[in-house]
Design an enzyme around this catalytic site. Structure first.
Site, short mmCIF file in Angstrom:
data_model
loop_
_atom_site.label_atom_id
_atom_site.label_comp_id
_atom_site.label_asym_id
_atom_site.label_seq_id
_atom_site.Cartn_x
_atom_site.Cartn_y
_atom_site.Cartn_z
N ASP A 1 42.10 29.95 53.16
CA ASP A 1 43.28 28.97 52.64
C ASP A 1 43.74 28.29 53.78
O ASP A 1 44.23 27.04 54.03
CB ASP A 1 43.50 29.45 51.87
N CYS B 1 46.03 38.14 50.32
CA CYS B 1 44.72 38.56 48.44
C CYS B 1 44.90 40.40 48.15
O CYS B 1 45.72 40.60 47.42
CB CYS B 1 43.14 38.60 48.40
N GLY C 1 58.10 26.14 39.72
CA GLY C 1 57.09 25.79 40.20
C GLY C 1 56.66 25.68 39.06
O GLY C 1 57.22 25.80 38.12
N HIS D 1 28.54 39.72 17.32
CA HIS D 1 29.67 40.19 16.43
C HIS D 1 30.19 41.16 16.58
O HIS D 1 29.42 41.94 16.18
CB HIS D 1 28.89 39.13 15.13
N GLY E 1 53.86 25.95 45.37
CA GLY E 1 52.79 25.90 46.25
C GLY E 1 52.57 25.73 48.09
O GLY E 1 53.55 27.16 48.07
#
Length: 452
Positions: free
Chosen positions: A303, A43, A175, A435, A262
């Protein structure tokens, strides 16, 4: 038996660092952690953080164009990688330093070495040292997968992008997952000529069909040369780059070819199977609901277990492990209704079930809207935003939310809170719109687009 440590963590990524810190600082455990590369893991070093900084950098081209449409006297030039890249590397160095300080302040002993398992309680380091631990946590993450084929050695993965000395003039990205799509958008925004091949029928498999189709259209509009149903047959190194022959019969030279096909768990050569740890078909560590492996003293998070491969999930799994093992509070990490974002341009934010998944489970209503947002409409861009809610006919609960828009990642985080709490479509309807915003569409879609 006396152990050297109460806990030995293998892997200095998000999950491993969180577990090590909490076990040491909150549970008073004696903890060691080994990391063979750089602290922070995928990460921080080669994933979410540098990628998001590249996303920011790549978006300014359109912002310059929009600024001129709004009356600003803005002159934009070419993107300068040599200005951006040193700052990127410096930021990663800073973050790695923070991770190291966090561990040091918690009293965790850090080894800059590769660690492998000798048995259920023993870790061997590449330095030649061995240590025993009452508990071992494997948090070694994953690495990019590239298929075996002639010429594949000349290609790169997403890891190498962050190490480039300069940007290529052209690139083929192979990919169709979020990594491939994100880098296609990033590099396109930075001025690289980007071609993308995906062998499947549509990019972003596993995401909502309508949403991923919308992303694909917008990527093409922005200049990504996207080809689905297309794969590489042959790669040859030639003067000027790599000559690629593909399944649609075309042949072309690209300066770089990146495979983003992957990721696979980092379990090879760790001694896991020799220690009795069972692995799955893809090499993932098989764990129970409490992240415990087939060997009672060995746990795994992140992971490497191939559950939900997202940084915040790994962090939650690491924290749940400490609660369970060191605080006597058995805790399962919550993998239900985990929101995520794909940082393409535009972004895709998603939480809950896709329309296809929900329709297989029960009768549903689908509320969907596609429109041109005020900001880009005024600037003369043809971008379209998509907002979508999937609603159970029986319970009226919102089962899924999918947003394709600039800042969709920010919006989906807030929508995820309501959906996690079990909000119904009527709860959304009772909420007064803010809004003018894009997100007000989430609470103003009154009539189903279709039912299933």
């Amino acid at each position: 038996m006396a152990f050297d440590y109460d806990l030995f963590v293998i892997g200095g990524g998000s999950g491993g660092v969180r577990a090590a810190r909490l076990a040491a600082s909150e549970a008073g455990a004696k903890v060691a952690l080994a990391e063979e590369y750089r602290m922070g893991g995928t990460c921080v070093i080669r994933g979410c953080v540098p990628k998001k900084l590249m996303v920011f950098a790549s978006g300014y081209k359109e912002q310059f164009e929009d600024a001129r449409a709004y009356g600003w006297d803005v002159r934009d030039g070419a993107f300068d990688w040599n200005t951006f890249h040193p700052k990127l590397r410096a930021e990663l160095d800073r973050l790695e330093g923070i991770y190291r300080n966090v561990l040091a302040n918690a009293g965790v002993e850090v080894f800059d070495a590769r660690a492998t398992l000798k048995d259920a309680h023993t870790v061997a380091l590449s330095t030649g040292e061995t240590f025993t631990a009452k508990h071992i946590l494997v948090a070694t993450g994953g690495h990019p997968f590239k298929p075996e084929m002639e010429g594949i050695e000349h290609t790169i993965s997403s890891n190498e992008v962050f190490l480039w000395d300069r940007l290529p003039k052209s690139i083929l990205i192979v990919g169709g997952g979020f990594i491939a799509c994100e880098f296609a958008c990033i590099l396109n925004g930075m001025g690289v000529e980007v071609t993308q091949f995906y062998r499947g029928a549509q990019i972003l498999r596993g995401f909502d069909d309508e949403a991923r189709g919308h992303v694909a259209e917008q990527m093409k509009e922005r200049g990504v040369d996207l080809h689905v149903g297309t794969d590489v047959l042959e790669i040859r190194k030639v003067e000027g780059g790599l000559r690629v022959k593909c399944t649609n019969g075309t042949e072309r030279v690209y300066e770089q070819v990146m495979y983003a096909t992957g990721r696979v768990p980092n379990t090879a050569g760790l001694g896991l199977e020799e220690a009795g740890v069972k692995l799955g078909r893809k090499g993932e560590i098989l764990v129970d609901d409490y992240s415990q492996t087939s060997v009672p003293s060995i746990y795994a998070v992140g992971d490497v277990t191939d559950r939900i491969n997202l940084t915040p999930v790994a962090i939650r799994e690491g924290a749940a492990f400490v609660e369970t093992v060191f605080k006597g509070n058995p805790t399962k990490p919550d993998h239900e209704l985990v929101a995520s974002a794909v940082f393409t341009q535009p972004e895709l934010g998603t939480v809950g079930l896709t329309e296809e998944e929900a329709a297989e489970q029960e009768p549903i209503e689908v509320y969907s809207a596609s429109f041109r947002a005020m900001q880009t409409l005024f600037a003369g861009r043809d971008d379209r935003v998509m907002m979508k809610l999937i609603v159970s006919k029986a319970t009226r609960k919102v089962l899924g939310c999918h947003i394709v828009a600039d800042h969709a990642g920010e919006m989906i985080q807030l929508a995820a809170i309501a959906i996690k709490m079990g909000a119904t479509k009527e709860d959304f309807d009772r909420t007064v719109a803010v809004h003018p915003t894009m997100s007000e569409e989430l609470v103003t879609m009154k009539t189903p687009t279709r039912t299933a």
